[in-house]
Design a protein around this motif. Structure first.
Motif, PDB file in Angstrom:
ATOM      1  N   LEU A   1      -0.018  -6.361  13.773  1.00 47.97           N
ATOM      2  CA  LEU A   1       1.222  -6.180  14.537  1.00 47.97           C
ATOM      3  C   LEU A   1       2.342  -5.757  13.585  1.00 47.97           C
ATOM      4  CD1 LEU A   1       1.008  -9.575  16.417  1.00 47.97           C
ATOM      5  CD2 LEU A   1       0.400  -7.337  17.347  1.00 47.97           C
ATOM      6  N   ILE A   2       3.233  -4.901  14.082  1.00 48.28           N
ATOM      7  CA  ILE A   2       4.395  -4.546  13.277  1.00 48.28           C
ATOM      8  C   ILE A   2       5.396  -5.687  13.379  1.00 48.28           C
ATOM      9  CG2 ILE A   2       6.353  -2.975  13.132  1.00 48.28           C
ATOM     10  CD1 ILE A   2       4.531  -0.712  13.686  1.00 48.28           C
ATOM     11  N   LEU A   3       5.877  -6.138  12.236  1.00 48.85           N
ATOM     12  CA  LEU A   3       6.817  -7.265  12.226  1.00 48.85           C
ATOM     13  C   LEU A   3       8.250  -6.773  12.318  1.00 48.85           C
ATOM     14  CD1 LEU A   3       5.545  -9.668   9.438  1.00 48.85           C
ATOM     15  CD2 LEU A   3       5.469 -10.009  11.888  1.00 48.85           C
TER      16      LEU A   3
ATOM     17  N   LEU B   1      14.621  -1.694   7.396  1.00 50.74           N
ATOM     18  CA  LEU B   1      13.596  -1.317   6.428  1.00 50.74           C
ATOM     19  C   LEU B   1      13.894   0.069   5.885  1.00 50.74           C
ATOM     20  CD1 LEU B   1      10.404  -2.559   8.295  1.00 50.74           C
ATOM     21  CD2 LEU B   1      11.233  -3.398   6.092  1.00 50.74           C
ATOM     22  N   ALA B   2      13.579   0.302   4.615  1.00 54.29           N
ATOM     23  CA  ALA B   2      13.767   1.631   4.032  1.00 54.29           C
ATOM     24  C   ALA B   2      12.885   2.623   4.788  1.00 54.29           C
ATOM     25  CB  ALA B   2      13.401   1.592   2.555  1.00 54.29           C
ATOM     26  N   GLU B   3      13.213   3.904   4.665  1.00 57.34           N
ATOM     27  CA  GLU B   3      12.485   4.921   5.414  1.00 57.34           C
ATOM     28  C   GLU B   3      10.999   4.909   5.027  1.00 57.34           C
ATOM     29  OE1 GLU B   3      14.614   8.640   5.286  1.00 57.34           O
ATOM     30  OE2 GLU B   3      12.863   9.570   6.242  1.00 57.34           O
ATOM     31  N   GLY B   4      10.150   5.004   6.017  1.00 65.17           N
ATOM     32  CA  GLY B   4       8.717   5.080   5.757  1.00 65.17           C
ATOM     33  C   GLY B   4       8.049   3.736   5.542  1.00 65.17           C
ATOM     34  N   VAL B   5       8.809   2.660   5.611  1.00 68.45           N
ATOM     35  CA  VAL B   5       8.221   1.342   5.374  1.00 68.45           C
ATOM     36  C   VAL B   5       7.891   0.659   6.697  1.00 68.45           C
ATOM     37  CG1 VAL B   5       8.620  -0.968   4.423  1.00 68.45           C
ATOM     38  CG2 VAL B   5       9.461   1.038   3.203  1.00 68.45           C
ATOM     39  N   GLU B   6       6.693   0.119   6.755  1.00 66.18           N
ATOM     40  CA  GLU B   6       6.270  -0.680   7.909  1.00 66.18           C
ATOM     41  C   GLU B   6       5.760  -2.003   7.373  1.00 66.18           C
ATOM     42  OE1 GLU B   6       2.958   1.216   9.720  1.00 66.18           O
ATOM     43  OE2 GLU B   6       4.175   2.527  10.950  1.00 66.18           O
ATOM     44  N   VAL B   7       6.036  -3.087   8.062  1.00 66.96           N
ATOM     45  CA  VAL B   7       5.476  -4.367   7.648  1.00 66.96           C
ATOM     46  C   VAL B   7       4.590  -4.884   8.776  1.00 66.96           C
ATOM     47  CG1 VAL B   7       5.952  -6.692   6.799  1.00 66.96           C
ATOM     48  CG2 VAL B   7       7.545  -4.850   6.303  1.00 66.96           C
TER      49      VAL B   7
ATOM     50  N   TRP C   1       0.843  -1.178   0.000  1.00 71.07           N
ATOM     51  CA  TRP C   1       0.000   0.000   0.000  1.00 71.07           C
ATOM     52  C   TRP C   1       0.886   1.239   0.000  1.00 71.07           C
ATOM     53  CZ3 TRP C   1      -0.520   4.330   2.960  1.00 71.07           C
ATOM     54  CH2 TRP C   1      -1.646   5.123   2.697  1.00 71.07           C
ATOM     55  N   ALA C   2       0.545   2.196  -0.797  1.00 78.66           N
ATOM     56  CA  ALA C   2       1.238   3.480  -0.791  1.00 78.66           C
ATOM     57  C   ALA C   2       0.214   4.547  -1.129  1.00 78.66           C
ATOM     58  CB  ALA C   2       2.361   3.480  -1.811  1.00 78.66           C
ATOM     59  N   PRO C   3       0.418   5.783  -0.598  1.00 75.57           N
ATOM     60  CA  PRO C   3      -0.571   6.832  -0.866  1.00 75.57           C
ATOM     61  C   PRO C   3      -0.712   7.059  -2.369  1.00 75.57           C
ATOM     62  CG  PRO C   3       1.118   7.606   0.666  1.00 75.57           C
ATOM     63  CD  PRO C   3       1.553   6.269   0.174  1.00 75.57           C
ATOM     64  N   ALA C   4      -1.902   7.451  -2.779  1.00 71.88           N
ATOM     65  CA  ALA C   4      -2.183   7.808  -4.170  1.00 71.88           C
ATOM     66  C   ALA C   4      -1.828   6.685  -5.127  1.00 71.88           C
ATOM     67  CB  ALA C   4      -1.437   9.084  -4.564  1.00 71.88           C
ATOM     68  N   HIS C   5      -2.008   5.468  -4.680  1.00 73.62           N
ATOM     69  CA  HIS C   5      -1.750   4.370  -5.597  1.00 73.62           C
ATOM     70  C   HIS C   5      -2.663   3.210  -5.244  1.00 73.62           C
ATOM     71  CE1 HIS C   5       0.352   1.882  -8.404  1.00 73.62           C
ATOM     72  NE2 HIS C   5       0.336   0.920  -7.514  1.00 73.62           N
TER      73      HIS C   5
ATOM     74  N   MET D   1      -0.037  -7.044   3.906  1.00 72.53           N
ATOM     75  CA  MET D   1       0.972  -7.335   4.913  1.00 72.53           C
ATOM     76  C   MET D   1       1.984  -6.201   5.022  1.00 72.53           C
ATOM     77  SD  MET D   1       3.127 -10.816   5.005  1.00 72.53           S
ATOM     78  CE  MET D   1       4.647 -10.872   5.894  1.00 72.53           C
ATOM     79  N   SER D   2       2.176  -5.486   3.943  1.00 70.29           N
ATOM     80  CA  SER D   2       3.198  -4.452   3.990  1.00 70.29           C
ATOM     81  C   SER D   2       2.591  -3.077   3.776  1.00 70.29           C
ATOM     82  CB  SER D   2       4.226  -4.706   2.904  1.00 70.29           C
ATOM     83  OG  SER D   2       5.057  -3.594   2.758  1.00 70.29           O
ATOM     84  N   LYS D   3       3.176  -2.094   4.383  1.00 69.03           N
ATOM     85  CA  LYS D   3       2.659  -0.748   4.227  1.00 69.03           C
ATOM     86  C   LYS D   3       3.821   0.163   3.864  1.00 69.03           C
ATOM     87  CE  LYS D   3       0.336   2.673   7.006  1.00 69.03           C
ATOM     88  NZ  LYS D   3      -1.030   3.034   6.756  1.00 69.03           N
ATOM     89  N   VAL D   4       3.736   0.745   2.713  1.00 77.04           N
ATOM     90  CA  VAL D   4       4.803   1.628   2.254  1.00 77.04           C
ATOM     91  C   VAL D   4       4.249   3.035   2.314  1.00 77.04           C
ATOM     92  CG1 VAL D   4       6.374   2.126   0.361  1.00 77.04           C
ATOM     93  CG2 VAL D   4       5.469  -0.171   0.639  1.00 77.04           C
ATOM     94  N   GLN D   5       4.859   3.871   3.121  1.00 75.96           N
ATOM     95  CA  GLN D   5       4.250   5.185   3.303  1.00 75.96           C
ATOM     96  C   GLN D   5       4.744   6.230   2.311  1.00 75.96           C
ATOM     97  OE1 GLN D   5       4.902   5.678   7.508  1.00 75.96           O
ATOM     98  NE2 GLN D   5       2.782   5.130   7.899  1.00 75.96           N
ATOM     99  N   GLU D   6       5.958   6.085   1.859  1.00 81.46           N
ATOM    100  CA  GLU D   6       6.485   7.100   0.952  1.00 81.46           C
ATOM    101  C   GLU D   6       7.079   6.457  -0.280  1.00 81.46           C
ATOM    102  OE1 GLU D   6       9.301   9.390   3.258  1.00 81.46           O
ATOM    103  OE2 GLU D   6       7.896   9.165   4.921  1.00 81.46           O
ATOM    104  N   SER D   7       7.195   7.247  -1.291  1.00 77.39           N
ATOM    105  CA  SER D   7       7.862   6.907  -2.539  1.00 77.39           C
ATOM    106  C   SER D   7       7.734   5.435  -2.913  1.00 77.39           C
ATOM    107  CB  SER D   7       9.328   7.335  -2.479  1.00 77.39           C
ATOM    108  OG  SER D   7      10.205   6.312  -2.198  1.00 77.39           O
ATOM    109  N   ALA D   8       6.580   5.141  -3.483  1.00 77.46           N
ATOM    110  CA  ALA D   8       6.332   3.764  -3.921  1.00 77.46           C
ATOM    111  C   ALA D   8       7.015   3.494  -5.253  1.00 77.46           C
ATOM    112  CB  ALA D   8       4.830   3.529  -4.037  1.00 77.46           C
ATOM    113  N   GLY D   9       7.582   4.534  -5.872  1.00 66.28           N
ATOM    114  CA  GLY D   9       8.182   4.389  -7.208  1.00 66.28           C
ATOM    115  C   GLY D   9       9.105   3.196  -7.349  1.00 66.28           C
TER     116      GLY D   9
END
Lengths: 280, 106
Positions: free
Chosen positions: A266-268, A255-261, A211-215, B1-9
């Motif tokens: 629960l956060i893994l 994890l790269a910045e802004g990424v949560e799994v 999931w990512a904003p605007a997508h 399962m995964s959440k990407v908050q920024e720059s999905a490019g």
């Protein structure tokens, strides 16, 4: 866990079940939903009261269709003999009925789930939503869920014959367990189908909901080995490095910045090993 | 399962790379279903399984069709062919598909 020398040979339940009810505690979460009828579908003079429902994270949205229909039927625009085509949206994103509520919640809402979580129900237009699969009744859901389960068994065992050998009453017990979110009964049937140790597993089925904003959400189906070549457990970090390296930092260790799994709300952590079960 | 908050490019670009290329589909009729004139063909790996279902329905002029992978399960229509081939395909880029006018493999 990952450093246990005999991780491959240990019975799977011993890796996960620290206490008897650990699986129940991990998978047994619930979400409080507040469901409103889409404003452009309200036919009554005043907006109908919302419907509150406390649903298990392992439930599917069609489980709610009956209650939603009964609650809003009087207020919704009449369908003149046409069948209702129920579907839900969260913040204008149409919700896929073939994924469990908890998976939708993890992917679209994240770890901070509001109480209650607001969803909008629509009584028409399911068939014109290109990102939703057609739904004509619970048989569609059963077919979809069971096939996803068979896929996971195929990856673990190398064939789906264990599933096809299930007795009719076990099939019914499995589906009843899914309908009731009865994790204990589900596990009883599941034990016959899945491998008993990680060393026996050919591979694990992983579905990564991105999931990512605007997508629009993307879903990647990808297999993962259960063990590293060394015999240690394959970790989430190993999986992401193999399947989706852009989610990790350049060095690959965080994890790269802004990424949560997330899974099951629960956060893994990257070193975690988790037995991946149906639909997650 | 995964959440990407920024720059999905970069993530989306990686997905596109993973799914680039063609998948070789080998198709087999079951039961009384008609056979396809060309039972081997290739499809873009980034396409969804629904695309294959629609193609088979039209080519075979069938109203109802059940499409199976490895004579075992029906993939979800929104699954990508490349993902299926990588998980369930046999040697090369081959994906074994069978179809029937009635439900099978329960």
């Amino acid at each position: 866990m990952a450093t246990e020398p005999n991780v491959g040979e240990a019975p799977l339940h011993s890796l996960v079940e620290v206490q008897e009810d650990t699986r129940q505690r991990i998978c047994g979460g619930r979400v409080l939903l507040r469901i409103r009828l889409a404003p452009d579908e309200v036919a009554s003079l005043s907006e109908p009261d919302p419907l509150f429902s406390l649903v298990p994270r392992t439930a599917y949205l069609p489980f709610l269709f009956h209650d939603v229909l009964e609650h809003f039927k009087k207020s919704a625009i009449a369908r003149m003999g046409q069948p209702y085509e129920l579907w839900f949206d969260f913040n204008h994103t149409a919700l896929k009925w073939h994924f469990p509520v908890g998976v939708l919640c993890d992917a679209l809402v994240g770890v901070e789930v509001p109480v209650p979580l607001d969803l909008t129900v629509h009584f028409r237009g399911n068939s014109v939503m290109s990102d939703l699969l057609p739904f004509s009744g619970m048989a569609d859901l059963q077919r979809s869920v069971m096939n996803a389960f068979k896929q996971a068994i195929f990856l673990e065992v190398g064939s789906a014959s264990r599933f096809m050998r299930l007795e009719k009453k076990e099939h019914m017990m499995l589906w009843d367990a899914i309908l009731q979110s009865d994790i204990k009964s589900f596990s009883q049937v599941e034990e016959k189908l899945m491998c008993s140790t990680l060393a026996e597993c050919k591979s694990l089925a992983v579905r990564l909901h991105i999931w990512a904003p605007a997508h629009d959400g993307e879903v990647l189906l990808h297999k993962a080995p259960a063990l590293r070549e060394s015999g240690a457990a394959f970790t989430l970090s190993d999986f992401l490095a193999m399947a989706m390296p852009p989610l990790l930092s350049a060095a690959g260790d965080v994890l790269a910045e802004g990424v949560e799994v997330l899974t099951q709300g629960l956060i893994l952590e990257l070193h975690w090993l988790r037995r991946i079960s149906l639909g997650t | 399962m995964s959440k990407v908050q920024e720059s999905a490019g970069p993530v989306l670009a990686h997905l596109a790379r993973l799914r680039a290329g063609k998948v070789e589909v080998h198709v087999k009729a079951m039961g009384s279903a008609p056979a396809l004139r060309q039972p081997r063909f290739t499809i873009d790996g980034s396409k969804k399984f629904s695309k294959l279902i629609v193609y088979l329905k039209e080519a075979l002029k069938l109203e109802t069709i059940y499409v199976y992978c490895n004579d075992a399960f029906e993939p979800s229509p929104d699954e990508r062919l490349s993902d299926l081939q990588k998980c369930f395909g046999s040697s090369g880029n081959k994906l074994n598909i069978s179809y029937s006018g009635e439900q099978a493999f329960n």
